[in-house]
Design a protein around this motif. Structure first.
Motif, PDB file in Angstrom:
ATOM      1  N   ALA A  76       0.816  -1.216   0.000  1.00 16.63           N
ATOM      2  CA  ALA A  76       0.000   0.000   0.000  1.00 16.63           C
ATOM      3  C   ALA A  76       0.848   1.263   0.000  1.00 16.63           C
ATOM      4  O   ALA A  76       0.399   2.302  -0.482  1.00 16.63           O
ATOM      5  CB  ALA A  76      -0.937   0.000   1.209  1.00 16.63           C
ATOM      6  N   ALA A  77       2.074   1.216   0.555  1.00 17.01           N
ATOM      7  CA  ALA A  77       2.905   2.413   0.653  1.00 17.01           C
ATOM      8  C   ALA A  77       4.376   2.003   0.582  1.00 17.01           C
ATOM      9  O   ALA A  77       4.743   0.901   1.009  1.00 17.01           O
ATOM     10  CB  ALA A  77       2.609   3.168   1.944  1.00 17.01           C
ATOM     11  N   PRO A  78       5.242   2.885   0.070  1.00 18.55           N
ATOM     12  CA  PRO A  78       6.664   2.531  -0.086  1.00 18.55           C
ATOM     13  C   PRO A  78       7.357   2.176   1.223  1.00 18.55           C
ATOM     14  O   PRO A  78       8.269   1.341   1.233  1.00 18.55           O
ATOM     15  CB  PRO A  78       7.268   3.804  -0.707  1.00 18.55           C
ATOM     16  CG  PRO A  78       6.128   4.492  -1.370  1.00 18.55           C
ATOM     17  CD  PRO A  78       4.929   4.202  -0.518  1.00 18.55           C
ATOM     18  N   ARG A  79       6.968   2.806   2.328  1.00 16.82           N
ATOM     19  CA  ARG A  79       7.639   2.549   3.598  1.00 16.82           C
ATOM     20  C   ARG A  79       7.043   1.368   4.363  1.00 16.82           C
ATOM     21  O   ARG A  79       7.408   1.124   5.515  1.00 16.82           O
ATOM     22  CB  ARG A  79       7.598   3.805   4.481  1.00 16.82           C
ATOM     23  CG  ARG A  79       8.570   4.887   4.045  1.00 16.82           C
ATOM     24  CD  ARG A  79       8.473   6.103   4.969  1.00 16.82           C
ATOM     25  NE  ARG A  79       8.772   5.763   6.360  1.00 16.82           N
ATOM     26  CZ  ARG A  79       9.990   5.786   6.909  1.00 16.82           C
ATOM     27  NH1 ARG A  79      11.027   6.138   6.164  1.00 16.82           N
ATOM     28  NH2 ARG A  79      10.163   5.487   8.178  1.00 16.82           N
ATOM     29  N   ASN A  80       6.162   0.629   3.751  1.00 15.94           N
ATOM     30  CA  ASN A  80       5.579  -0.544   4.413  1.00 15.94           C
ATOM     31  C   ASN A  80       6.537  -1.727   4.300  1.00 15.94           C
ATOM     32  O   ASN A  80       6.288  -2.712   3.590  1.00 15.94           O
ATOM     33  CB  ASN A  80       4.221  -0.885   3.812  1.00 15.94           C
ATOM     34  CG  ASN A  80       3.128   0.076   4.204  1.00 15.94           C
ATOM     35  OD1 ASN A  80       1.992  -0.039   3.763  1.00 15.94           O
ATOM     36  ND2 ASN A  80       3.444   1.063   5.037  1.00 15.94           N
ATOM     37  N   THR A  81       7.653  -1.616   4.997  1.00 14.09           N
ATOM     38  CA  THR A  81       8.690  -2.653   4.947  1.00 14.09           C
ATOM     39  C   THR A  81       9.130  -3.015   6.357  1.00 14.09           C
ATOM     40  O   THR A  81       8.917  -2.271   7.323  1.00 14.09           O
ATOM     41  CB  THR A  81       9.912  -2.179   4.145  1.00 14.09           C
ATOM     42  OG1 THR A  81      10.479  -1.033   4.771  1.00 14.09           O
ATOM     43  CG2 THR A  81       9.520  -1.838   2.713  1.00 14.09           C
ATOM     44  N   GLN A  98      -3.331   1.664  10.781  1.00 16.06           N
ATOM     45  CA  GLN A  98      -3.681   0.555   9.900  1.00 16.06           C
ATOM     46  C   GLN A  98      -2.429  -0.125   9.344  1.00 16.06           C
ATOM     47  O   GLN A  98      -2.388  -1.353   9.188  1.00 16.06           O
ATOM     48  CB  GLN A  98      -4.564   1.058   8.753  1.00 16.06           C
ATOM     49  CG  GLN A  98      -5.905   1.623   9.195  1.00 16.06           C
ATOM     50  CD  GLN A  98      -6.714   0.636  10.009  1.00 16.06           C
ATOM     51  OE1 GLN A  98      -6.785  -0.555   9.683  1.00 16.06           O
ATOM     52  NE2 GLN A  98      -7.324   1.115  11.088  1.00 16.06           N
ATOM     53  N   GLU A  99      -1.402   0.660   9.061  1.00 18.31           N
ATOM     54  CA  GLU A  99      -0.156   0.079   8.555  1.00 18.31           C
ATOM     55  C   GLU A  99       0.518  -0.777   9.625  1.00 18.31           C
ATOM     56  O   GLU A  99       1.038  -1.866   9.330  1.00 18.31           O
ATOM     57  CB  GLU A  99       0.771   1.195   8.075  1.00 18.31           C
ATOM     58  CG  GLU A  99       0.243   1.936   6.847  1.00 18.31           C
ATOM     59  CD  GLU A  99       1.194   3.025   6.371  1.00 18.31           C
ATOM     60  OE1 GLU A  99       2.315   3.127   6.916  1.00 18.31           O
ATOM     61  OE2 GLU A  99       0.809   3.776   5.450  1.00 18.31           O
ATOM     62  N   VAL A 100       0.537  -0.296  10.858  1.00 12.49           N
ATOM     63  CA  VAL A 100       1.125  -1.081  11.952  1.00 12.49           C
ATOM     64  C   VAL A 100       0.362  -2.377  12.146  1.00 12.49           C
ATOM     65  O   VAL A 100       0.955  -3.450  12.360  1.00 12.49           O
ATOM     66  CB  VAL A 100       1.140  -0.239  13.241  1.00 12.49           C
ATOM     67  CG1 VAL A 100       1.477  -1.108  14.449  1.00 12.49           C
ATOM     68  CG2 VAL A 100       2.133   0.905  13.122  1.00 12.49           C
ATOM     69  N   SER A 101      -0.954  -2.315  12.051  1.00  8.41           N
ATOM     70  CA  SER A 101      -1.758  -3.527  12.173  1.00  8.41           C
ATOM     71  C   SER A 101      -1.450  -4.501  11.046  1.00  8.41           C
ATOM     72  O   SER A 101      -1.372  -5.720  11.252  1.00  8.41           O
ATOM     73  CB  SER A 101      -3.244  -3.168  12.181  1.00  8.41           C
ATOM     74  OG  SER A 101      -4.040  -4.278  12.526  1.00  8.41           O
ATOM     75  N   ALA A 102      -1.239  -3.965   9.829  1.00  8.06           N
ATOM     76  CA  ALA A 102      -0.880  -4.822   8.690  1.00  8.06           C
ATOM     77  C   ALA A 102       0.475  -5.475   8.905  1.00  8.06           C
ATOM     78  O   ALA A 102       0.694  -6.634   8.525  1.00  8.06           O
ATOM     79  CB  ALA A 102      -0.877  -3.999   7.401  1.00  8.06           C
ATOM     80  N   ALA A 103       1.406  -4.749   9.522  1.00  9.90           N
ATOM     81  CA  ALA A 103       2.721  -5.328   9.815  1.00  9.90           C
ATOM     82  C   ALA A 103       2.604  -6.482  10.800  1.00  9.90           C
ATOM     83  O   ALA A 103       3.279  -7.511  10.663  1.00  9.90           O
ATOM     84  CB  ALA A 103       3.653  -4.248  10.363  1.00  9.90           C
TER      85      ALA A 103
END
Length: 400
Positions: free
Chosen positions: A83-88, A164-169
């Protein structure tokens, strides 16, 4: 504090000061704050050099050779979401799990290595994975699979999206650690500073989802939550929150007392005052307790009113209805785990009375146009993991 975002905040604050003398005084105080911040950053340079050198020196998992094993291997920039470039996430793999991770499939070590998912702080606007290489390397040497998460920073995202990104991680970690030798039943979530707030918000949302899933007919689970196993998100074995922010308005009052409230990105990252309560775990839990208190009081009054005349019952119902419509801000004074209450109760009172007037005014301001807070059922708290709050250490960007 992000220096560039601090400069932007200073520009906005100074533009709103009409009096030239007051503006000059504020410029002087801001200059002192920036000087202190810059000196603090320079003082951290040796640590940054060591962290960067360590990050670059650790062997990649691709180089794994059983005859020349290293204590720690690293896998960098694994996408937990597209979803986003920093989602690593960077994975620090201990030697005992390296064979499994290198093969990319389960082996004899699979499922034996505990896992730590770490979410960094940085006022929601700063922080890089390599900053935490020493922490992750140390844990990996102790036999822990360390996952260091990055996420979209303000101003490219506001806090609700970052949650939401933290939850996805966390989803990714639970679903994928086995192929790296990790045990998905032993996943610990660790958040520091802003990261602790993000993790807590994510866990509250997940607990609420689990509670709602248990109330949903089985045949509807796949339709409502197609990406979750059995319709419910997984929870970590435990959560460790280090110097976190759990009541945004309280922390804003503290920032204001220090003179950094406009330089800090917190207010902007929350979307302004109207987002404070909605992103405050203490307020959400306090609201749940308050609703339960009102419900219990109603039930008690109902039992007592069975023999009372009908007109009296009507009067009681009207009064009870008014009690149900308490504004969200009333939780500030009733919830004993918010703001300075813990420090006061354990004897480390920093003089919370001096903040009371400012907090009362801020409460009224934050309620104006306030976004709805999460309707968290108190029963859903049973699904939260065991939680350790660590709040007795200095809150710096890299606390280790």
């Amino acid at each position: 504090m992000s220096l560039w975002q601090g400069v932007k905040g200073a520009q906005l604050e100074l533009a709103a000061i009409p009096n030239p003398v007051q503006k000059l005084r504020r410029i002087a105080s801001i200059s002192k704050l920036f000087a202190s911040e810059i000196l603090g950053t320079i003082a951290l340079a040796p640590f940054a050099a060591r962290a960067s050198a360590l990050y670059r020196s650790l062997p990649a998992l691709d180089s794994y050779n059983p005859s020349e094993a290293h204590p720690v291997y690293v896998i960098k920039d694994v996408n937990y979401s597209t979803a986003a470039p920093r989602n690593t996430v960077d994975l620090y793999v201990p030697e005992e799990a390296a064979a499994t991770a290198h093969a990319g499939q389960q082996g004899r070590h699979s499922g034996n290595v505990p896992v730590m998912v770490f979410v960094h702080g940085g006022v929601w606007a700063a922080g890089e994975k390599w900053h935490y290489a020493p922490l992750a390397n140390c844990l990996a040497r102790l036999g822990i699979l360390a996952c260091v998460v990055s996420y979209t920073l303000y101003p490219d995202a506001l806090v609700p999206q970052i949650v939401q990104e933290v939850s996805a991680a966390l989803d990714w970690a639970v679903e994928n650690v086995e192929q790296y030798g990790g045990d998905k039943q032993q996943v610990s979530l660790v958040g520091h500073s802003a990261g602790a707030q993000l993790c807590m918000m994510a866990l509250l949302q997940r607990a609420k989802t689990i509670h709602e899933a248990k109330q949903t007919p089985q045949q509807n689970l796949l339709t409502t939550l197609p990406h979750q196993k059995n319709g419910s998100p997984a929870m970590p074995k435990q959560f460790v929150a280090v110097t976190g922010v759990y009541d945004i308005a309280k922390h804003y009052a503290y920032e204001k007392q220090r003179g950094v409230h406009e330089l800090s990105t917190m207010k902007r990252a929350m979307g302004g005052f109207d987002g404070f309560a909605a992103m405050s775990p203490a307020i959400i839990l306090g609201a749940a307790l308050q609703r339960q208190h009102v419900a219990n009081k109603q039930q008690s009054q109902h039992h007592r009113s069975q023999t009372v005349r009908y007109s009296t019952c009507i009067t009681q119902q009207q009064r009870q209805q008014q009690e149900c419509e308490l504004p969200a801000g009333d939780f500030y004074n009733s919830f004993q785990l918010s703001g300075e209450s813990i420090a006061h109760r354990i004897g480390f009172d920093r003089g919370s009375d001096q903040y009371s007037a400012a907090e009362a005014a801020l409460q009224l301001q934050s309620e104006a146009g306030m976004r709805d807070i999460m309707q968290f059922p108190l029963e859903a708290a049973a699904h939260l993991p065991p939680t350790v709050l660590v709040s007795s250490c200095t809150d710096v960007t890299v606390p280790w």
